[in-house]
Enzyme design. Structure first.
Site, mmCIF file in Angstrom:
data_model
loop_
_atom_site.group_PDB
_atom_site.id
_atom_site.type_symbol
_atom_site.label_atom_id
_atom_site.label_comp_id
_atom_site.label_asym_id
_atom_site.label_seq_id
_atom_site.Cartn_x
_atom_site.Cartn_y
_atom_site.Cartn_z
ATOM 1 C CG ASN A 7 -2.047 0.937 1.205
ATOM 2 O OD1 ASN A 7 -1.714 1.705 0.701
ATOM 3 N ND2 ASN A 7 -2.871 0.886 2.308
ATOM 4 C CG HIS A 201 -12.021 4.325 5.866
ATOM 5 N ND1 HIS A 201 -11.492 2.906 6.234
ATOM 6 C CD2 HIS A 201 -10.873 5.508 5.275
ATOM 7 C CE1 HIS A 201 -9.612 3.424 5.363
ATOM 8 N NE2 HIS A 201 -9.630 4.965 5.473
ATOM 9 N N GLY A 205 -7.709 9.438 5.510
ATOM 10 C CA GLY A 205 -8.917 9.894 4.775
ATOM 11 C C GLY A 205 -9.815 9.524 5.348
ATOM 12 N NE ARG A 234 -6.837 13.223 0.636
ATOM 13 C CZ ARG A 234 -6.842 11.485 0.681
ATOM 14 N NH1 ARG A 234 -8.212 11.267 1.182
ATOM 15 N NH2 ARG A 234 -6.241 11.179 0.382
ATOM 16 N NE ARG A 278 -9.869 11.845 11.760
ATOM 17 C CZ ARG A 278 -10.721 10.853 13.187
ATOM 18 N NH1 ARG A 278 -9.876 9.136 12.949
ATOM 19 N NH2 ARG A 278 -11.794 10.229 13.234
#
Length: 410
Positions: A7, A201, A205, A234, A278
């Site tokens: 990933n 999710h 992200g 974002r 975060r």
């Protein structure tokens, strides 16, 4: 069967090594800081300068076979490599074995997710060189969302933009939403094809997905991963006039404004750069830091709005499913998101929500009187990568029929 999953992001490779069908990885780790002087190799912490993803993957493979701390006797034990590819455009509706045509498509759509598709393509090329005798499989984030109807994926923009450039909603984090849906169905005790769900999710992200009868019918992310709710870096949904306004006043190029919206906005932007992750925002919010607390409130408010929207889209909903990317600190996130939703008879059990086992365990956190089940399910995208790869290697992957996973049952 030994399966390696990869990933990739601009400066990072996360990897898991499975002995399929055992769900517990033989090992896992990541290399970050690729191409910089701050490369961090988690397995042994040794500082290295790895110039590119080829160097990083070569280092990972040598580490896997290291005589002291490796887990493989030889790379020949690896039967397949599963590569997460964020964007597959309209071409791929399921995971596929990689060939020249697949690589061409990944490159063709990389402008829509450059921080992911470019390093993924580079790593695939490196992996096919370093492991030439195994099957390489692309698992697309966008594939799970191909079932969205046109009314959900089309934007109210000039139709010729869709015809020329395929401007539309694609959606991301598909492997995570697939996993959350399958595990939720197992907890509900019925086939996923009979479940209506809202999956959330939560990680670097963030995205939500409305799932009807086991299929994605809408999702918060769009043509690029930047659309949707507020994420770590974002911005999510904003007035489309803002970028042009700021570009004019700040004299920024399209690339510069895009960098701001992708990397310097979201929770990071709201805290003014005082937090870098975060998780740090959530911790500081718990400590009553004013800016972090404000950012956490905005995150919860926007998540709640999407849940309300998807309840209307679905009509009937069996469960709302939260992933748990940041540990027990997300108990406060869930509480903030669900606050005031008793008007829908959605009731949180505060005691269950605060249990430490919410970090790693799957748990039901709804009150017994709640009309909709509330579930916490730590997501496991790497397991989806592994199982799709293993089935393609075995020749048992048939996208025209129901695809089964080992995690379909409790």
């Amino acid at each position: 069967m030994i399966i390696l999953t990869l990933n990739c992001r601009s400066q990072t490779i996360h990897y898991h090594l499975f002995d399929y069908p055992n769900p517990i990885p033989l090992t896992q780790g990541y290399v970050e800081g690729i191409g910089t002087h701050s490369t961090n190799c988690i397995l042994n912490g040794s500082p290295l300068l790895l110039e590119d993803h080829h160097d990083a993957l070569d280092y990972i493979l040598k580490t896997l076979c290291h005589p002291e701390y490796g887990v493989l006797d030889s790379l020949s034990q690896i039967r397949g490599v599963g590569h997460r590819v964020v964007h597959g455009g309209e071409t791929y509706h399921h995971s596929v074995k990689i060939d020249v045509e697949v690589l061409h498509t990944i490159r063709k759509v990389e402008r829509m997710a450059p921080k992911y598709n470019i390093p993924s393509r580079q790593t695939i090329i490196a992996a096919m060189e370093l492991l030439p005798d195994v099957d390489h499989v692309a698992i697309f984030d966008t594939a799970f969302h191909h079932t969205m109807p046109a009314k959900a994926y089309m934007y109210p923009l000039p139709y010729e933009w869709y015809e020329k450039y395929r401007v539309r909603r694609y959606g991301f984090h598909g492997s995570s939403h697939l996993y959350l849906a399958r595990r939720a169905a197992a907890h509900l005790g019925k086939p996923v094809e009979q479940c209506n769900l809202i999956t959330i999710h939560l990680d670097l992200g963030v995205s939500l997905c409305a799932i009807r009868n086991g299929q994605s019918i809408d999702t918060s992310t769009g043509m690029t991963p930047v659309e949707g709710t507020a994420q770590e870096r974002r911005c999510g949904n904003i007035d489309p006039g803002i970028p042009g306004f700021i570009m004019d006043w700040e004299e920024l190029s399209p690339q510069q404004i895009e960098e701001v919206l992708n990397e310097k906005s979201g929770l990071m932007g709201l805290t003014g750069g005082d937090c870098t992750t975060r998780q740090e925002v959530l911790i500081k919010a718990e400590q009553n830091d004013p800016r972090a607390k404000f950012a956490a409130q905005i995150e919860a408010y926007r998540l709640r709005k999407f849940i309300g929207e998807y309840l209307c889209v679905l009509g009937q909903c069996d469960a709302i499913v939260f992933s748990s990317g940041q540990g027990n600190i997300e108990a406060d996130v869930r509480r903030r998101v669900l606050d005031g939703m008793d008007c829908f008879n959605i009731l949180l059990d505060e005691k269950k929500n605060g249990q430490p086992r919410c970090i790693h365990s799957e748990i039901k956190i709804s009150h017994p009187d709640s009309a909709i089940d509330l579930l916490v399910i730590p997501t496991d995208e790497a397991r989806v990568f592994c199982e799709d790869t293993a089935q393609i290697v075995n020749g048992t992957f048939d996208p025209t029929r129901h695809i089964s996973y080992t995690f379909d049952d409790l």
